[in-house]
Structures are given as structure tokens and as C-alpha cells.
Design an enzyme around this catalytic site. Structure first.
Site, PDB file in Angstrom:
ATOM      1  N   ASP A 185     -50.900  54.933 -18.045  1.00  0.00           N
ATOM      2  CA  ASP A 185     -52.151  54.343 -17.563  1.00  0.00           C
ATOM      3  C   ASP A 185     -52.323  52.964 -18.214  1.00  0.00           C
ATOM      4  O   ASP A 185     -52.088  52.785 -19.410  1.00  0.00           O
ATOM      5  CB  ASP A 185     -53.324  55.262 -17.931  1.00  0.00           C
ATOM      6  CG  ASP A 185     -54.588  54.919 -17.165  1.00  0.00           C
ATOM      7  OD1 ASP A 185     -55.040  55.742 -16.363  1.00  0.00           O
ATOM      8  OD2 ASP A 185     -55.132  53.800 -17.380  1.00  0.00           O
ATOM      9  N   ILE A 186     -52.763  52.007 -17.420  1.00  0.00           N
ATOM     10  CA  ILE A 186     -52.904  50.621 -17.879  1.00  0.00           C
ATOM     11  C   ILE A 186     -54.060  50.459 -18.891  1.00  0.00           C
ATOM     12  O   ILE A 186     -54.080  49.530 -19.683  1.00  0.00           O
ATOM     13  CB  ILE A 186     -53.116  49.700 -16.652  1.00  0.00           C
ATOM     14  CG1 ILE A 186     -52.637  48.287 -16.906  1.00  0.00           C
ATOM     15  CG2 ILE A 186     -54.538  49.723 -16.148  1.00  0.00           C
ATOM     16  CD1 ILE A 186     -52.588  47.441 -15.637  1.00  0.00           C
TER      17      ILE A 186
ATOM     18  N   ASN B 155     -59.720  63.391 -10.970  1.00  0.00           N
ATOM     19  CA  ASN B 155     -61.023  63.001 -10.438  1.00  0.00           C
ATOM     20  C   ASN B 155     -61.059  62.986  -8.916  1.00  0.00           C
ATOM     21  O   ASN B 155     -60.068  62.668  -8.260  1.00  0.00           O
ATOM     22  CB  ASN B 155     -61.380  61.609 -10.970  1.00  0.00           C
ATOM     23  CG  ASN B 155     -61.630  61.624 -12.460  1.00  0.00           C
ATOM     24  OD1 ASN B 155     -62.275  62.540 -12.967  1.00  0.00           O
ATOM     25  ND2 ASN B 155     -61.122  60.636 -13.177  1.00  0.00           N
TER      26      ASN B 155
ATOM     27  N   GLN C  71     -63.641  59.266  -8.791  1.00  0.00           N
ATOM     28  CA  GLN C  71     -62.278  58.750  -8.563  1.00  0.00           C
ATOM     29  C   GLN C  71     -62.297  57.269  -8.206  1.00  0.00           C
ATOM     30  O   GLN C  71     -62.872  56.887  -7.185  1.00  0.00           O
ATOM     31  CB  GLN C  71     -61.640  59.565  -7.424  1.00  0.00           C
ATOM     32  CG  GLN C  71     -60.212  59.196  -7.129  1.00  0.00           C
ATOM     33  CD  GLN C  71     -59.624  60.039  -5.995  1.00  0.00           C
ATOM     34  OE1 GLN C  71     -60.339  60.769  -5.309  1.00  0.00           O
ATOM     35  NE2 GLN C  71     -58.331  59.929  -5.799  1.00  0.00           N
TER      36      GLN C  71
ATOM     37  N   HIS D  84     -54.201  61.645  -8.271  1.00  0.00           N
ATOM     38  CA  HIS D  84     -53.469  61.507  -9.531  1.00  0.00           C
ATOM     39  C   HIS D  84     -54.023  62.446 -10.581  1.00  0.00           C
ATOM     40  O   HIS D  84     -55.216  62.723 -10.622  1.00  0.00           O
ATOM     41  CB  HIS D  84     -53.495  60.069 -10.050  1.00  0.00           C
ATOM     42  CG  HIS D  84     -54.876  59.483 -10.140  1.00  0.00           C
ATOM     43  ND1 HIS D  84     -55.540  58.970  -9.061  1.00  0.00           N
ATOM     44  CD2 HIS D  84     -55.710  59.326 -11.199  1.00  0.00           C
ATOM     45  CE1 HIS D  84     -56.728  58.529  -9.444  1.00  0.00           C
ATOM     46  NE2 HIS D  84     -56.859  58.745 -10.738  1.00  0.00           N
TER      47      HIS D  84
ATOM     48  N   HIS E  74     -54.412  62.925 -14.595  1.00  0.00           N
ATOM     49  CA  HIS E  74     -54.343  62.260 -15.900  1.00  0.00           C
ATOM     50  C   HIS E  74     -53.804  63.249 -16.927  1.00  0.00           C
ATOM     51  O   HIS E  74     -54.235  64.403 -16.957  1.00  0.00           O
ATOM     52  CB  HIS E  74     -55.736  61.854 -16.395  1.00  0.00           C
ATOM     53  CG  HIS E  74     -56.432  60.829 -15.559  1.00  0.00           C
ATOM     54  ND1 HIS E  74     -56.541  59.516 -15.951  1.00  0.00           N
ATOM     55  CD2 HIS E  74     -57.072  60.909 -14.367  1.00  0.00           C
ATOM     56  CE1 HIS E  74     -57.232  58.844 -15.043  1.00  0.00           C
ATOM     57  NE2 HIS E  74     -57.568  59.660 -14.072  1.00  0.00           N
TER      58      HIS E  74
HETATM   59  P1  5GP Z   1     -59.548  57.500 -11.746  1.00  0.00           P
HETATM   60  O1  5GP Z   1     -60.889  57.113 -12.252  1.00  0.00           O
HETATM   61  O2  5GP Z   1     -59.328  57.065 -10.321  1.00  0.00           O
HETATM   62  O3  5GP Z   1     -59.237  58.947 -11.967  1.00  0.00           O
HETATM   63  O4  5GP Z   1     -58.517  56.735 -12.671  1.00  0.00           O
HETATM   64  C1  5GP Z   1     -57.698  55.698 -12.255  1.00  0.00           C
HETATM   65  C2  5GP Z   1     -56.836  55.301 -13.427  1.00  0.00           C
HETATM   66  O5  5GP Z   1     -55.837  54.412 -12.975  1.00  0.00           O
HETATM   67  C3  5GP Z   1     -57.592  54.596 -14.552  1.00  0.00           C
HETATM   68  O6  5GP Z   1     -57.427  55.310 -15.767  1.00  0.00           O
HETATM   69  C4  5GP Z   1     -56.950  53.204 -14.600  1.00  0.00           C
HETATM   70  O7  5GP Z   1     -56.834  52.702 -15.904  1.00  0.00           O
HETATM   71  C5  5GP Z   1     -55.601  53.432 -13.954  1.00  0.00           C
HETATM   72  N1  5GP Z   1     -55.079  52.271 -13.248  1.00  0.00           N
HETATM   73  C6  5GP Z   1     -55.730  51.503 -12.343  1.00  0.00           C
HETATM   74  N2  5GP Z   1     -54.937  50.526 -11.877  1.00  0.00           N
HETATM   75  C7  5GP Z   1     -53.746  50.681 -12.505  1.00  0.00           C
HETATM   76  C8  5GP Z   1     -52.496  49.962 -12.441  1.00  0.00           C
HETATM   77  O8  5GP Z   1     -52.337  48.994 -11.708  1.00  0.00           O
HETATM   78  N3  5GP Z   1     -51.489  50.424 -13.224  1.00  0.00           N
HETATM   79  C9  5GP Z   1     -51.642  51.497 -14.047  1.00  0.00           C
HETATM   80  N4  5GP Z   1     -50.593  51.860 -14.779  1.00  0.00           N
HETATM   81  N5  5GP Z   1     -52.792  52.199 -14.135  1.00  0.00           N
HETATM   82  C10 5GP Z   1     -53.831  51.792 -13.374  1.00  0.00           C
END
Ligand code: 5GP
Ligand code: ZN
Length: 129
Positions: free
Chosen positions: A30-31, A86, A91, A97, A99
């Protein structure tokens, strides 16, 4: 899905720190990690969320979750892990995805959430039972 960030990562159009991949999934860091080694396990095919993904793919992700947990125990000395997936308002990236957040002693996790909105447990139980 042309405008999906994670589809772009799968196609290699956006770089990622890939930890594992096979025909069905890709796993990358995760970034913006919540803990060291925070990674995302995603299907290579675009699914929106838990209601959209097929069961076979979801079960494969479950299998990979366990393998990745073993990896962070061995390589990062994690002493636990938290999984999160999420949906809906929770989400941000609209490509299914999972985590995996490795856990460590004193990793600050207890401070992640604001609990000021939490109601009495019995009140919630009355609605759910
Ligand atoms: P969500 O809230 O949708 O469950 O989490 C999305 C996750 O994707 C976040 O933790 C965010 O840091 C990660 N993320 C978003 N854009 C990128 C990206 O371009 N590269 C990577 N490696 N992670 C990303
Ligand atoms: Zn996608």
C-alpha cells in the site's frame, strides 16, 4: 475499467512494489501504509466489491491472505495481522481489495480510530438480533 488505478497497476501502467502474483491475484505494498508491510491483495479481474466478486476468486484471496501473513511473520517479524476489506462508503478504490496490515508490539493501532460515535453495545445488539 480504463480509469481504475488498480487495473492500471495490474497492466503495469502504474508501478507497484509487487510481493506476489499468480494468474488470479496480485499483491503489492500500500502506498500509504497503516503499519510496516501493509499490503493489498487484489484480483486481476476488475470486481467492485464483496457483492460483485465471484466466490472462487474470493476463496483464492483467502488462501493467499494466509500465505502473506506467514511471509510477514517470517520476514518482518510481525506478531499479528489485521485484515480489512472495505465496501460502499468505506471503499476509496472501487476495485475489490483485501488489506493485510502486519501488527507489531506498540504499533499505535489503538489510536487509528475515533470512537466518539460508538453507542452502547446492548443498543446495537437489540437492532441486530
Ligand atoms: P480503501 O479505502 O479503498 O479500502 O483503500 C484503498 C487503499 O489503496 C488505500 O490504503 C491507499 O493508500 C491505497 N492506494 C491508493 N492508490 C494507490 C496506488 O496508486 N498504489 C498503491 N500501492 N496503493 C494505493
Ligand atoms: Zn479495476
Amino acid at each position: 475499467m480504463d480509469d481504475c488505478i488498480f487495473c492500471k497497476i495490474i497492466k503495469g501502467e502504474i508501478p507497484s512494489y509487487t510481493i506476489y502474483e499468480d494468474d488470479i491475484v496480485k499483491v503489492f505494498l500500500d502506498i500509504n501504509p497503516n503499519t510496516n508491510g501493509h499490503m493489498l491483495i487484489i484480483p486481476k479481474k476488475h470486481f467492485l466489491d464483496i457483492n460483485d466478486i465471484d466466490e472462487e476468486t474470493r476463496m483464492h484471496i483467502f488462501k493467499i491472505q494466509k500465505q502473506m501473513y506467514k511471509l510477514v511473520e517470517e520476514k518482518l517479524d510481525a506478531i499479528g495481522c489485521t485484515f480489512a476489506q472495505n465496501n460502499g462508503i468505506a471503499q476509496d478504490v472501487k476495485h475489490y481489495h483485501m488489506h493485510l496490515m502486519p501488527r507489531y508490539q506498540n504499533d499505535g493501532w489503538k489510536n487509528v480510530y475515533d470512537k466518539s460515535h460508538i453507542k452502547n453495545v446492548e443498543e446495537i445488539y437489540e437492532k441486530l438480533k
